[in-house]
Design a protein around this motif. Sequence first.
Motif, PDB file in Angstrom:
ATOM      1  N   GLU A   7      36.295  43.510  36.121  1.00  0.00           N
ATOM      2  CA  GLU A   7      35.856  43.897  34.766  1.00  0.00           C
ATOM      3  C   GLU A   7      36.041  42.686  33.857  1.00  0.00           C
ATOM      4  O   GLU A   7      36.813  41.785  34.148  1.00  0.00           O
ATOM      5  CB  GLU A   7      36.695  45.047  34.172  1.00  0.00           C
ATOM      6  CG  GLU A   7      36.963  46.219  35.094  1.00  0.00           C
ATOM      7  CD  GLU A   7      38.016  45.856  36.122  1.00  0.00           C
ATOM      8  OE1 GLU A   7      37.708  46.050  37.310  1.00  0.00           O
ATOM      9  OE2 GLU A   7      39.042  45.328  35.757  1.00  0.00           O
ATOM     10  N   GLY A   8      35.349  42.729  32.743  1.00  0.00           N
ATOM     11  CA  GLY A   8      35.506  41.672  31.747  1.00  0.00           C
ATOM     12  C   GLY A   8      34.160  41.007  31.487  1.00  0.00           C
ATOM     13  O   GLY A   8      33.186  41.248  32.201  1.00  0.00           O
ATOM     14  N   GLY A  54      40.648  35.150  30.575  1.00  0.00           N
ATOM     15  CA  GLY A  54      40.482  36.485  31.159  1.00  0.00           C
ATOM     16  C   GLY A  54      39.019  36.811  31.424  1.00  0.00           C
ATOM     17  O   GLY A  54      38.665  37.889  31.882  1.00  0.00           O
ATOM     18  N   LYS A  55      38.139  35.825  31.125  1.00  0.00           N
ATOM     19  CA  LYS A  55      36.705  36.078  31.339  1.00  0.00           C
ATOM     20  C   LYS A  55      36.358  36.009  32.833  1.00  0.00           C
ATOM     21  O   LYS A  55      37.076  35.401  33.615  1.00  0.00           O
ATOM     22  CB  LYS A  55      35.876  35.047  30.566  1.00  0.00           C
ATOM     23  CG  LYS A  55      35.947  35.279  29.053  1.00  0.00           C
ATOM     24  CD  LYS A  55      35.072  34.301  28.313  1.00  0.00           C
ATOM     25  CE  LYS A  55      35.128  34.578  26.803  1.00  0.00           C
ATOM     26  NZ  LYS A  55      34.415  33.501  26.056  1.00  0.00           N
ATOM     27  N   ASN A  88      42.281  29.400  38.469  1.00  0.00           N
ATOM     28  CA  ASN A  88      42.087  30.850  38.295  1.00  0.00           C
ATOM     29  C   ASN A  88      42.586  31.599  39.533  1.00  0.00           C
ATOM     30  O   ASN A  88      43.308  32.589  39.440  1.00  0.00           O
ATOM     31  CB  ASN A  88      40.603  31.172  38.073  1.00  0.00           C
ATOM     32  CG  ASN A  88      40.065  30.578  36.796  1.00  0.00           C
ATOM     33  OD1 ASN A  88      40.826  30.164  35.927  1.00  0.00           O
ATOM     34  ND2 ASN A  88      38.744  30.519  36.683  1.00  0.00           N
ATOM     35  N   LEU A  89      42.231  31.057  40.709  1.00  0.00           N
ATOM     36  CA  LEU A  89      42.635  31.733  41.958  1.00  0.00           C
ATOM     37  C   LEU A  89      44.150  31.616  42.160  1.00  0.00           C
ATOM     38  O   LEU A  89      44.799  32.552  42.639  1.00  0.00           O
ATOM     39  CB  LEU A  89      41.893  31.130  43.153  1.00  0.00           C
ATOM     40  CG  LEU A  89      40.406  31.460  43.223  1.00  0.00           C
ATOM     41  CD1 LEU A  89      39.745  30.762  44.395  1.00  0.00           C
ATOM     42  CD2 LEU A  89      40.205  32.961  43.332  1.00  0.00           C
ATOM     43  N   SER A  90      44.707  30.483  41.791  1.00  0.00           N
ATOM     44  CA  SER A  90      46.165  30.328  41.947  1.00  0.00           C
ATOM     45  C   SER A  90      46.893  31.331  41.055  1.00  0.00           C
ATOM     46  O   SER A  90      47.911  31.895  41.428  1.00  0.00           O
ATOM     47  CB  SER A  90      46.599  28.899  41.570  1.00  0.00           C
ATOM     48  OG  SER A  90      45.862  27.971  42.324  1.00  0.00           O
ATOM     49  N   ALA A  91      46.309  31.566  39.873  1.00  0.00           N
ATOM     50  CA  ALA A  91      46.947  32.487  38.906  1.00  0.00           C
ATOM     51  C   ALA A  91      46.820  33.938  39.363  1.00  0.00           C
ATOM     52  O   ALA A  91      47.726  34.740  39.136  1.00  0.00           O
ATOM     53  CB  ALA A  91      46.307  32.315  37.527  1.00  0.00           C
ATOM     54  N   ASP A  92      45.696  34.269  39.996  1.00  0.00           N
ATOM     55  CA  ASP A  92      45.537  35.661  40.443  1.00  0.00           C
ATOM     56  C   ASP A  92      44.735  35.707  41.741  1.00  0.00           C
ATOM     57  O   ASP A  92      43.517  35.868  41.730  1.00  0.00           O
ATOM     58  CB  ASP A  92      44.838  36.504  39.364  1.00  0.00           C
ATOM     59  CG  ASP A  92      44.861  37.992  39.750  1.00  0.00           C
ATOM     60  OD1 ASP A  92      44.508  38.836  38.895  1.00  0.00           O
ATOM     61  OD2 ASP A  92      45.217  38.289  40.921  1.00  0.00           O
ATOM     62  N   ALA A  95      42.280  38.565  42.324  1.00  0.00           N
ATOM     63  CA  ALA A  95      41.125  38.801  41.435  1.00  0.00           C
ATOM     64  C   ALA A  95      39.964  37.946  41.936  1.00  0.00           C
ATOM     65  O   ALA A  95      39.622  36.906  41.351  1.00  0.00           O
ATOM     66  CB  ALA A  95      41.487  38.431  39.993  1.00  0.00           C
ATOM     67  N   VAL A  96      39.424  38.387  43.090  1.00  0.00           N
ATOM     68  CA  VAL A  96      38.383  37.574  43.742  1.00  0.00           C
ATOM     69  C   VAL A  96      37.312  38.496  44.311  1.00  0.00           C
ATOM     70  O   VAL A  96      37.651  39.516  44.951  1.00  0.00           O
ATOM     71  CB  VAL A  96      38.966  36.773  44.944  1.00  0.00           C
ATOM     72  CG1 VAL A  96      37.979  35.715  45.417  1.00  0.00           C
ATOM     73  CG2 VAL A  96      40.297  36.163  44.609  1.00  0.00           C
ATOM     74  N   VAL A  97      36.059  38.161  44.035  1.00  0.00           N
ATOM     75  CA  VAL A  97      34.947  38.845  44.702  1.00  0.00           C
ATOM     76  C   VAL A  97      34.111  37.752  45.368  1.00  0.00           C
ATOM     77  O   VAL A  97      33.836  36.720  44.768  1.00  0.00           O
ATOM     78  CB  VAL A  97      34.089  39.646  43.692  1.00  0.00           C
ATOM     79  CG1 VAL A  97      32.862  40.245  44.371  1.00  0.00           C
ATOM     80  CG2 VAL A  97      34.935  40.750  43.044  1.00  0.00           C
ATOM     81  N   ILE A  98      33.757  38.013  46.641  1.00  0.00           N
ATOM     82  CA  ILE A  98      32.934  37.053  47.401  1.00  0.00           C
ATOM     83  C   ILE A  98      31.557  37.675  47.603  1.00  0.00           C
ATOM     84  O   ILE A  98      31.460  38.863  47.926  1.00  0.00           O
ATOM     85  CB  ILE A  98      33.546  36.777  48.799  1.00  0.00           C
ATOM     86  CG1 ILE A  98      35.001  36.295  48.687  1.00  0.00           C
ATOM     87  CG2 ILE A  98      32.677  35.832  49.624  1.00  0.00           C
ATOM     88  CD1 ILE A  98      35.223  34.836  48.613  1.00  0.00           C
ATOM     89  N   GLN A  99      30.501  36.923  47.363  1.00  0.00           N
ATOM     90  CA  GLN A  99      29.168  37.408  47.723  1.00  0.00           C
ATOM     91  C   GLN A  99      28.562  36.457  48.750  1.00  0.00           C
ATOM     92  O   GLN A  99      28.365  35.285  48.486  1.00  0.00           O
ATOM     93  CB  GLN A  99      28.250  37.558  46.501  1.00  0.00           C
ATOM     94  CG  GLN A  99      26.913  38.184  46.893  1.00  0.00           C
ATOM     95  CD  GLN A  99      26.114  38.742  45.731  1.00  0.00           C
ATOM     96  OE1 GLN A  99      26.533  38.666  44.573  1.00  0.00           O
ATOM     97  NE2 GLN A  99      24.953  39.303  46.031  1.00  0.00           N
TER      98      GLN A  99
END
Length: 151
Positions: A7-8, A54-55, A88-92, A95-99
């Motif tokens: 979301e966001g 947070g975007k 961003n990935l290190s922080a969360d 919170a990852v989507v792969i396409q």
Amino acid sequence: MRAMPLEGEYEPSPAAWVTKQVAEYEESGGERANTLGNTGLPVIIVTTRGNKSGKVRKTPLMRVEHDGQYALVASMGGAPRHPVWYHNLSADPAAVVIQDGPHPFDATVRELSGAERDEWWERAVAAYPPYAEYQRKTERLIPVLVATRRS
Ligand code: F42
């Protein structure tokens, strides 16, 4: 099971060609804009969450797949600094989507080191040989993360 899109508010990349590639890839369900330029080498779209804003951020990366897992290589063409999607990935890492094709999926990432990193680095260079050149160009050790689908 479809991904729960992060979301966001989606904030497109400041790099126009990246934003265009993401848009065309998503509109076509991965049928178009699915290679790096005219190299014929496949890309995936990785969605992360901005660790400051947070975007929602979307980043095309080379497709390095093995047994359903994907290596995400923070090469940025051998630049001296890591790409910010790496932070961003290190922080969360969840919170990852792969396409990779028509259906995006939720994933979790883990940064690799040692023999595991060497194994995935070999796969990455086999999929996209310029990675070896990028590593020669920079002092920093190019981070390699592995993304695993969350069931
Ligand atoms: N880049 C790679 O590193 N590896 C690849 O394999 C790769 C393949 C690839 C294939 C096709 C293609 O079109 C591009 C490809 N790229 C590859 C380039 C990749 O898509 C990225 O453009 C590049 O890696 C740079 O990523 P970046 O996240 O550093 O992008 C910058 C330009 C960016 O988007 N900056 C934003 C801005 O406004 O300046 C901020 C983005 C962001 O996430 N901000 C965070 C937030 O909170 O919103 C804060 C980040 C922080 O910590 O400061």
